[in-house]
Motif scaffolding. Structure first.
Motif, PDB file in Angstrom:
ATOM      1  N   UNK A   1       0.846  -1.189   0.000  1.00  0.00           N
ATOM      2  CA  UNK A   1       0.000   0.000   0.000  1.00  0.00           C
ATOM      3  C   UNK A   1       0.881   1.239   0.000  1.00  0.00           C
ATOM      4  N   UNK A   2       0.323   2.330  -0.414  1.00  0.00           N
ATOM      5  CA  UNK A   2       1.072   3.590  -0.469  1.00  0.00           C
ATOM      6  C   UNK A   2       0.966   4.320   0.864  1.00  0.00           C
ATOM      7  N   UNK A   3       1.456   3.706   1.936  1.00  0.00           N
ATOM      8  CA  UNK A   3       1.383   4.323   3.251  1.00  0.00           C
ATOM      9  C   UNK A   3       2.517   5.324   3.420  1.00  0.00           C
ATOM     10  N   UNK A   4       2.259   6.499   2.953  1.00  0.00           N
ATOM     11  CA  UNK A   4       3.190   7.589   3.171  1.00  0.00           C
ATOM     12  C   UNK A   4       2.668   8.425   4.334  1.00  0.00           C
ATOM     13  N   UNK A   5       3.437   9.367   4.774  1.00  0.00           N
ATOM     14  CA  UNK A   5       2.996  10.222   5.887  1.00  0.00           C
ATOM     15  C   UNK A   5       1.719  10.996   5.541  1.00  0.00           C
ATOM     16  N   UNK A   6       1.589  11.608   4.348  1.00  0.00           N
ATOM     17  CA  UNK A   6       0.331  12.285   4.028  1.00  0.00           C
ATOM     18  C   UNK A   6      -0.875  11.338   4.021  1.00  0.00           C
ATOM     19  N   UNK A   7      -0.681  10.091   3.572  1.00  0.00           N
ATOM     20  CA  UNK A   7      -1.778   9.125   3.581  1.00  0.00           C
ATOM     21  C   UNK A   7      -2.192   8.799   5.009  1.00  0.00           C
ATOM     22  N   UNK A   8      -1.229   8.579   5.870  1.00  0.00           N
ATOM     23  CA  UNK A   8      -1.517   8.276   7.268  1.00  0.00           C
ATOM     24  C   UNK A   8      -2.217   9.452   7.948  1.00  0.00           C
ATOM     25  N   UNK A   9      -1.749  10.662   7.687  1.00  0.00           N
ATOM     26  CA  UNK A   9      -2.382  11.849   8.278  1.00  0.00           C
ATOM     27  C   UNK A   9      -3.819  11.980   7.799  1.00  0.00           C
ATOM     28  N   UNK A  10      -4.059  11.719   6.509  1.00  0.00           N
ATOM     29  CA  UNK A  10      -5.415  11.793   5.962  1.00  0.00           C
ATOM     30  C   UNK A  10      -6.356  10.858   6.719  1.00  0.00           C
ATOM     31  N   UNK A  11      -5.956   9.599   6.883  1.00  0.00           N
ATOM     32  CA  UNK A  11      -6.821   8.647   7.562  1.00  0.00           C
ATOM     33  C   UNK A  11      -6.955   8.946   9.050  1.00  0.00           C
ATOM     34  N   UNK A  12      -5.925   9.473   9.668  1.00  0.00           N
ATOM     35  CA  UNK A  12      -6.029   9.871  11.077  1.00  0.00           C
ATOM     36  C   UNK A  12      -6.997  11.034  11.256  1.00  0.00           C
ATOM     37  N   UNK A  13      -6.983  11.982  10.330  1.00  0.00           N
ATOM     38  CA  UNK A  13      -7.914  13.116  10.404  1.00  0.00           C
ATOM     39  C   UNK A  13      -9.354  12.641  10.231  1.00  0.00           C
ATOM     40  N   UNK A  14      -9.590  11.735   9.275  1.00  0.00           N
ATOM     41  CA  UNK A  14     -10.938  11.203   9.077  1.00  0.00           C
ATOM     42  C   UNK A  14     -11.400  10.463  10.333  1.00  0.00           C
ATOM     43  N   UNK A  15     -10.530   9.645  10.913  1.00  0.00           N
ATOM     44  CA  UNK A  15     -10.880   8.923  12.144  1.00  0.00           C
ATOM     45  C   UNK A  15     -11.168   9.896  13.277  1.00  0.00           C
ATOM     46  N   UNK A  16     -10.360  10.936  13.405  1.00  0.00           N
ATOM     47  CA  UNK A  16     -10.584  11.932  14.458  1.00  0.00           C
ATOM     48  C   UNK A  16     -11.918  12.656  14.260  1.00  0.00           C
ATOM     49  N   UNK A  17     -12.255  12.971  13.017  1.00  0.00           N
ATOM     50  CA  UNK A  17     -13.544  13.611  12.739  1.00  0.00           C
ATOM     51  C   UNK A  17     -14.709  12.707  13.128  1.00  0.00           C
ATOM     52  N   UNK A  18     -14.609  11.428  12.811  1.00  0.00           N
ATOM     53  CA  UNK A  18     -15.678  10.488  13.169  1.00  0.00           C
ATOM     54  C   UNK A  18     -15.807  10.348  14.677  1.00  0.00           C
ATOM     55  N   UNK A  19     -14.679  10.294  15.377  1.00  0.00           N
ATOM     56  CA  UNK A  19     -14.718  10.219  16.840  1.00  0.00           C
ATOM     57  C   UNK A  19     -15.324  11.492  17.420  1.00  0.00           C
ATOM     58  N   UNK A  20     -14.913  12.640  16.905  1.00  0.00           N
ATOM     59  CA  UNK A  20     -15.472  13.908  17.376  1.00  0.00           C
ATOM     60  C   UNK A  20     -16.980  13.980  17.139  1.00  0.00           C
ATOM     61  N   UNK A  21     -17.435  13.560  15.982  1.00  0.00           N
ATOM     62  CA  UNK A  21     -18.869  13.591  15.694  1.00  0.00           C
ATOM     63  C   UNK A  21     -19.643  12.638  16.611  1.00  0.00           C
ATOM     64  N   UNK A  22     -19.043  11.503  16.942  1.00  0.00           N
ATOM     65  CA  UNK A  22     -19.688  10.567  17.867  1.00  0.00           C
ATOM     66  C   UNK A  22     -19.800  11.179  19.251  1.00  0.00           C
ATOM     67  N   UNK A  23     -18.743  11.795  19.724  1.00  0.00           N
ATOM     68  CA  UNK A  23     -18.770  12.431  21.047  1.00  0.00           C
ATOM     69  C   UNK A  23     -19.792  13.566  21.070  1.00  0.00           C
ATOM     70  N   UNK A  24     -19.812  14.387  20.021  1.00  0.00           N
ATOM     71  CA  UNK A  24     -20.790  15.474  19.966  1.00  0.00           C
ATOM     72  C   UNK A  24     -22.226  14.950  19.935  1.00  0.00           C
TER      73      UNK A  24
END
Length: 90
Positions: free
Chosen positions: A4-27
């Motif tokens: 897979x193309x796991x570069x730092x920008x790819x990892x950051x992208x998926x971490x941001x999406x996961x953080x958004x989903x967690x934030x929306x769940x908490x809200x």
């Protein structure tokens, strides 16, 4: 994971999406909301507006790449403005 193309920008992208989903769940747990009707004249919740802003941002980035190429900093700024507008008025 070299297949897979796991570069730092790819990892950051998926971490941001996961953080958004967690934030929306908490809200959603802490501050339940009722759907509201915006300029699209459909009922939307925070999750709906997040989905609309992520989908629109993908198209904005694709259009930016087609028109200007890399880097995507200008496209990212447009995406943030678009997401703010979606959360405010949709």
């Amino acid at each position: 994971m070299t297949w897979m193309a796991w570069t730092m920008p790819t990892a950051i992208f998926f971490l941001v999406i996961a953080a958004l989903l967690i934030l929306m769940t908490i809200l959603a747990i802490r501050y339940p909301e009722t759907p509201r009707v915006g300029v699209l004249r459909i009922e939307t919740t925070r999750g709906d507006r997040l989905f609309i802003s992520l989908l629109g941002s993908a198209f904005i980035c694709l259009a930016w790449l087609a028109a200007f190429g890399a880097p995507l900093w200008g496209g990212l700024i447009l995406c943030l403005v678009y997401a703010a507008a979606v959360f405010r008025w949709v």
